[in-house]
Design a protein around this motif. Structure first.
Motif, short mmCIF file in Angstrom:
data_model
loop_
_atom_site.label_atom_id
_atom_site.label_comp_id
_atom_site.label_asym_id
_atom_site.label_seq_id
_atom_site.Cartn_x
_atom_site.Cartn_y
_atom_site.Cartn_z
N VAL A 118 0.80 -1.22 0.00
CA VAL A 118 0.00 0.00 0.00
C VAL A 118 0.84 1.28 0.00
CG1 VAL A 118 -1.97 -1.11 1.11
CG2 VAL A 118 -0.26 0.03 2.51
N SER A 119 2.14 1.18 0.32
CA SER A 119 2.96 2.39 0.44
C SER A 119 3.12 3.14 -0.89
CB SER A 119 4.33 2.07 1.03
OG SER A 119 5.05 1.22 0.20
N THR A 120 3.14 2.43 -1.99
CA THR A 120 3.34 3.08 -3.28
C THR A 120 2.23 4.08 -3.59
OG1 THR A 120 4.64 1.23 -4.11
CG2 THR A 120 3.64 2.66 -5.75
N LYS A 121 1.00 3.70 -3.33
CA LYS A 121 -0.13 4.60 -3.58
C LYS A 121 -0.05 5.83 -2.67
CE LYS A 121 -5.19 4.54 -3.85
NZ LYS A 121 -5.64 5.61 -3.01
N ILE A 122 0.25 5.62 -1.40
CA ILE A 122 0.33 6.73 -0.45
C ILE A 122 1.44 7.69 -0.84
CG2 ILE A 122 0.89 7.35 1.95
CD1 ILE A 122 -0.53 4.69 2.77
N LEU A 129 6.01 10.51 -5.66
CA LEU A 129 7.11 9.57 -5.86
C LEU A 129 6.65 8.37 -6.68
CD1 LEU A 129 8.69 9.45 -2.28
CD2 LEU A 129 9.41 10.83 -4.24
N GLU A 130 7.57 7.84 -7.49
CA GLU A 130 7.34 6.60 -8.23
C GLU A 130 8.27 5.54 -7.66
OE1 GLU A 130 6.82 6.95 -12.64
OE2 GLU A 130 7.81 8.88 -12.26
N GLU A 131 7.92 4.27 -7.84
CA GLU A 131 8.78 3.19 -7.36
C GLU A 131 9.51 2.60 -8.56
OE1 GLU A 131 10.56 -0.24 -5.78
OE2 GLU A 131 9.09 -0.36 -7.39
N ALA A 132 10.82 2.38 -8.43
CA ALA A 132 11.68 1.99 -9.56
C ALA A 132 11.27 0.67 -10.21
CB ALA A 132 13.13 1.92 -9.10
N PHE A 133 11.03 -0.37 -9.43
CA PHE A 133 10.69 -1.67 -10.02
C PHE A 133 9.31 -1.65 -10.65
CE2 PHE A 133 14.33 -2.69 -7.57
CZ PHE A 133 14.89 -3.81 -8.16
N ILE A 134 8.37 -0.91 -10.05
CA ILE A 134 7.04 -0.74 -10.67
C ILE A 134 7.21 -0.04 -12.01
CG2 ILE A 134 4.85 0.53 -10.47
CD1 ILE A 134 4.61 -1.56 -8.49
N TYR A 137 9.19 -2.76 -14.32
CA TYR A 137 8.68 -4.13 -14.45
C TYR A 137 7.21 -4.30 -14.08
CZ TYR A 137 13.71 -4.84 -14.54
OH TYR A 137 15.04 -4.75 -14.85
N GLY A 138 6.58 -3.24 -13.57
CA GLY A 138 5.17 -3.32 -13.22
C GLY A 138 4.88 -3.98 -11.89
N LYS A 139 5.91 -4.32 -11.12
CA LYS A 139 5.70 -4.92 -9.80
C LYS A 139 6.91 -4.68 -8.91
CE LYS A 139 7.13 -9.35 -11.69
NZ LYS A 139 6.73 -10.67 -12.05
N HIS A 140 6.66 -4.70 -7.60
CA HIS A 140 7.75 -4.54 -6.63
C HIS A 140 8.66 -5.76 -6.65
CE1 HIS A 140 4.58 -1.93 -4.65
NE2 HIS A 140 5.58 -1.10 -4.82
#
Length: 189
Positions: A118-122, A129-134, A137-140
């Motif tokens: 849930v942290s990515t949405k928050i 912020l964006e997450e690098a693996f998302i 690659y579309g997933k953590h």
């Protein structure tokens, strides 16, 4: 962190979060670039689980201009309890919004203990912020436990940079250094 930084990273910051009879633990940032400033913020929810946000500002001189640029780097290890973790994520989002100008790049990394993801949405909503693996690659990334990674607990978030590549460090010696796999992310301005 001194063992890891010994000859590879000349600049370090360490935020001590818990002290006990056998030693202490906290968050560390190891860098080849010098720190302009750094500070450790206590975000503990209880006296039994000490947590912090280590926030450093690095001084970079990208080629070819030689113009000094700032890079904000933050390191966290969030609570094991979801309610406490959510509060810590909101504190983190507020910290980024209120202290880092929108035009300055940010890297936030650490153990988010976020098995429900849930942290990515928050962090996207509160701090852009964006997450690098998302992003790539579309997933953590699966990082825990290091001997058979099943849970996606560790993250690298960013803003104002471009992700070139990312991977889990699942080979020796990296896989033996922790019960979590390390993450390697290459970024550019």
């Amino acid at each position: 962190f001194e063992f890891l930084a010994d000859r590879t990273w000349p600049h370090t910051a360490y935020g001590k979060n818990a002290i006990y009879d056998e030693g202490h633990h906290g968050n560390a940032i190891l860098s080849r670039f010098p720190f302009l400033i750094w500070e450790n913020l206590d975000i503990s929810s209880s006296r039994y689980e000490r947590r912090g946000i280590l926030h450093g500002v690095l001084s970079l001189k990208p080629e070819p201009t030689g113009e000094t640029k700032k890079l904000h780097v933050l390191c966290v290890h969030l609570s094991l309890f979801e309610a406490d973790r959510r509060k810590q994520l909101h504190v983190l989002g507020r910290r980024i919004r209120e202290t880092i100008p929108p035009h300055e790049p940010v890297i936030l990394a650490g153990d988010f203990n976020d098995w429900r993801e849930v942290s990515t949405k928050i962090l996207r909503e509160e701090a852009c912020l964006e997450e690098a693996f998302i992003k790539l690659y579309g997933k953590h990334a699966r990082t825990f436990p290091s001997f058979l990674p099943a849970l996606r607990l560790d993250r690298v978030y960013f803003r104002g940079l471009k992700v070139i590549s990312c991977r889990t460090l699942n080979e020796s010696p990296w896989a033996e250094l922790s019960d979590h796999l390390g993450l390697e992310v290459e970024m550019e301005w």
